[in-house]
Design an enzyme around this catalytic site. Structure first.
Site, PDB file in Angstrom:
ATOM      1  N   ASP A  18       0.865  -1.176   0.000  1.00 30.12           N
ATOM      2  CA  ASP A  18       0.000   0.000   0.000  1.00 30.12           C
ATOM      3  C   ASP A  18       0.897   1.220   0.000  1.00 30.12           C
ATOM      4  OD1 ASP A  18      -2.322   1.627   0.260  1.00 30.12           O
ATOM      5  OD2 ASP A  18      -2.057   1.725   2.419  1.00 30.12           O
ATOM      6  N   SER A  19       0.307   2.377  -0.228  1.00 32.35           N
ATOM      7  CA  SER A  19       1.083   3.611  -0.169  1.00 32.35           C
ATOM      8  C   SER A  19       1.471   3.970   1.262  1.00 32.35           C
ATOM      9  CB  SER A  19       0.284   4.766  -0.781  1.00 32.35           C
ATOM     10  OG  SER A  19      -0.915   4.969  -0.066  1.00 32.35           O
ATOM     11  N   CYS A 209     -11.274   2.960   0.240  1.00 35.09           N
ATOM     12  CA  CYS A 209      -9.874   3.202   0.594  1.00 35.09           C
ATOM     13  C   CYS A 209      -9.566   2.281   1.754  1.00 35.09           C
ATOM     14  CB  CYS A 209      -9.643   4.661   0.981  1.00 35.09           C
ATOM     15  SG  CYS A 209      -7.986   4.994   1.639  1.00 35.09           S
ATOM     16  N   HIS A 211      -7.793   2.646   4.216  1.00 31.63           N
ATOM     17  CA  HIS A 211      -7.777   3.316   5.517  1.00 31.63           C
ATOM     18  C   HIS A 211      -9.166   3.297   6.170  1.00 31.63           C
ATOM     19  CE1 HIS A 211      -3.981   5.157   4.161  1.00 31.63           C
ATOM     20  NE2 HIS A 211      -3.757   5.477   5.418  1.00 31.63           N
TER      21      HIS A 211
END
Length: 506
Positions: A18-19, A209, A211
Site C-alpha cells: 500500500d502507499s 480506501c 484506511h
C-alpha cells in the site's frame, strides 16, 4: 491473470503493499482468514499519498514495488491500495510472474450483492474517484445500479491521526475502530462528507480506501444502521483464499507463518508498531527500504509525460502556501512564493471588493514574473449588522497601525448591544488565477457563522477567536477547531476546492 512462479513454494509468503498504513487493514483480514500464511508487507510511506498523483506515475510505482516483492519470493501479490489498483492492476497482472489481485473488484462485487435499493455509494481518495474504477466495476456487474461517488481525502488524514494518537488509550484494533474516532471534529467532517449519501437514500456504502475500515464506527454512526458498509479489505481476503484454494497453494497446516514489514519512510519503528496494532501480530522483521532503487522504464516515462506548470503564489505566508499547494495538487505543477521567485511585489490594494484586490495582486505577480501563471487571494470578515464591515479593511479595521487585538476590540465594541442571534457574519475568500496566456479564473468561498462576545481559543489568528462557524452549532470558535478540520470547512478551503474544479473543467 499471471500464473504462479514455478519456483514459488506453497509456504512462500503473500506480498501485500500500500502507499502507507491503510493496507494493514487488508493484511489483518488475510491473516484472520489464512492464519498459516506468511506475509511480506510493503508500505510506500515516503511517496504517500498516492491519491493526488498522476495515474501513470502510480502505475510505475506499482511496477516497482511488485517487482521488489517478486524478488522477495512471494507467491502472490495483493495491491492493498484502491488508487494503485485503479492505476496499475491490469499492467501488473500482465507483467508479474505471480498472481496479482487488487481491492476494487472484490468491494464492487460485494456491494452489488448487498444493495436492495440498487443505490450504492462509494467514498475514496480523489485518485480512485477520478479513475471511475468503482463505478465501472459495479455497473459491469449490474448496469441498473445507481452509483454515487465522492472523494473523502480527510478520512485518510483522520485515520492516520487516530492511529498515531489513540493507540495508547485503546488496547486494540477493535476498540480503536469502535471508539477511537469519537470526536466532535471528526463527526463534523463525516457529516459533511456523508450527508449527500443519506439524501440520495443509498443503502450500501463502499469504503473505497483501505484506511476507511478504521473509520467504520464513525461512518456507521453518521449514516445509521440502515446503510450497509462494504469493506474491500474483507472481500479481498476472501478472494485471496479462493485463489489459493483453486490453485492448491495453501501453506502447509504445520507451517509457522512469519511477518515482515518494510517501509520506504524514515520511521521504521513507528511503522512496525502501528502495523502490529492493526494486524494483531508482531513482525519478525521490520526494515526501511528504498523501492526507488528500482527504475523501470515506466517510471521514467511517467515523469517525462507530466507537463509542468510554474505558478507564482502572490504571498510569502507559509501557512497559506501550504494550504494552496495541498488543495491544488495538480501533477507537474511547481509552486513558488514571491520570495522563492526573487520578486518583491507590494501593489496598492485600493479596490472596493475582495475580487478586485486579489486581481491586483495576481496581475502584479504575473507581470513581474515575466508571464508565469499567478495566483492571489483576498479575504476578510463581513458582518451583516455592520453593513458588510470590516470587509476589505479587515486587516486594518482599527487603523493602518492596527493589529489583531485592536481589530477584535473594535469589532466587539461595535456589536456590544446585539444578541448572539443578530451577530451573523461570514468569512469570504476570493481567488484569482491568471494563466500564462493571461486568462483569468475566479473562485469564491465563504464560511457562515456568528461573532461571539469574547475571544476563545489559541489556534487561529485575526478574527478566528471571535468567529463561531455554523458548522459547529455555535460550540467552537475557529481558533478552537483543529487546523486540519479548519482547512476542510474554511472560506479559503472552499474557494480552493471551487478553483480546482474550475481549472479541471478547462
Amino acid at each position: 491473470m499471471a500464473y504462479f512462479s514455478e519456483t514459488a513454494s506453497n509456504n512462500a509468503p503473500i506480498g501485500i503493499f500500500d502507499s502507507g498504513l491503510g493496507g494493514f487493514t487488508v493484511a489483518r483480514e488475510i491473516v484472520a482468514a489464512l492464519p498459516h500464511e506468511s506475509i511480506v508487507y510493503a508500505g510506500d510511506t515516503a511517496r504517500c499519498p498516492y491519491g493526488p498523483r498522476d495515474q501513470r506515475e502510480v502505475d510505475a510505482f506499482v511496477q516497482q514495488i511488485c517487482s521488489w516483492l517478486v524478488s522477495r519470493g512471494v507467491k502472490m501479490i495483493v495491491i492493498a491500495c484502491n488508487t494503485a489498483t485503479a492505476a496499475g492492476l491490469a499492467h501488473a497482472q500482465r507483467t508479474m510472474p505471480v498472481p496479482v489481485v487488487g481491492v476494487v473488484e472484490p468491494g464492487a462485487r460485494a456491494a452489488v450483492m448487498t444493495t436492495r435499493t440498487r443505490r450504492v455509494g462509494v467514498v475514496a481518495t480523489q485518485g480512485t474517484i477520478d479513475s471511475g474504477a468503482y463505478e465501472r466495476a459495479i455497473t459491469n456487474i449490474d448496469a441498473g445500479i445507481q452509483v454515487l461517488s465522492a472523494p473523502t481525502q480527510r478520512f485518510v488524514e483522520i485515520a492516520e491521526q487516530g492511529l498515531r494518537g489513540e493507540e495508547v488509550r485503546f488496547s486494540g484494533y477493535d476498540q480503536l475502530v469502535a471508539a477511537g474516532f469519537d470526536r466532535p471534529e471528526y463527526h463534523a467532517v463525516a457529516e459533511g462528507y456523508l450527508a449527500p449519501f443519506r439524501q440520495a437514500h443509498v443503502d450500501t456504502l463502499v469504503l473505497g480506501c483501505t484506511h476507511f475500515p478504521l473509520l467504520a464506527g464513525l461512518i456507521g454512526q453518521t449514516l445509521g444502521p440502515e446503510v450497509q458498509l462494504i469493506s474491500s479489505a474483507t472481500e479481498t481476503a476472501r478472494d485471496v483464499a479462493e485463489i489459493l484454494r483453486r490453485r492448491r497453494a495453501f501453506a502447509d497446516e504445520g507451517h509457522r507463518p512469519t511477518y515482515q514489514f518494510y517501509t520506504s519512510g524514515s520511521d521504521c519503528e513507528e511503522f512496525a508498531h502501528l502495523g502490529a496494532l492493526v494486524m494483531g501480530v508482531s513482525p519478525q522483521c521490520a526494515e526501511t527500504v528504498d523501492f526507488g532503487e528500482l527504475h523501470p522504464p515506466e517510471l521514467t516515462t511517467a515523469k517525462e509525460n507530466i507537463v509542468e506548470k510554474k505558478v507564482v503564489i502572490a504571498t510569502n505566508n507559509a501557512h497559506k502556501v501550504s494550504e494552496i499547494t495541498t488543495a491544488l495538487d495538480f501533477a507537474g505543477w511547481q509552486y513558488s512564493t514571491l520570495r522563492d521567485a526573487g520578486l518583491v511585489s507590494n501593489p496598492v490594494e485600493d479596490a472596493d471588493s475582495f475580487e478586485g484586490n486579489a486581481r491586483i495582486k495576481a496581475r502584479a505577480a504575473h507581470e513581474l514574473s515575466g508571464g508565469l501563471a499567478a495566483l492571489a487571494d483576498d479575504s476578510g470578515l463581513v458582518v451583516d449588522a455592520l453593513d458588510g464591515a470590516p470587509g476589505v479593511f479587515s486587516s486594518r479595521y482599527a487603523g493602518e497601525d492596527g493589529n489583531d487585538a485592536a481589530n477584535n476590540e473594535k469589532l466587539l465594541k461595535e456589536l456590544a448591544d446585539l444578541p448572539f442571534e443578530q451577530r451573523t457574519a461570514r468569512f469570504v475568500c476570493t481567488l484569482v488565477f491568471i494563466d500564462e496566456d493571461g486568462s483569468e479564473t475566479v473562485a469564491r468561498g465563504t464560511i457562515e457563522g456568528k461573532i461571539g462576545f469574547e475571544e476563545k481559543g489559541s489556534g487561529g489568528f485575526g478574527y478566528d477567536p471571535l468567529f463561531y462557524p455554523d458548522f459547529y452549532d455555535g460550540k467552537l470558535t475557529l481558533a478552537e477547531v483543529p487546523q486540519a478540520d479548519k482547512n476542510a470547512i474554511s472560506h479559503r478551503g472552499n474557494a480552493l476546492r471551487q478553483l480546482k474544479a474550475l481549472l479541471e473543467a478547462k
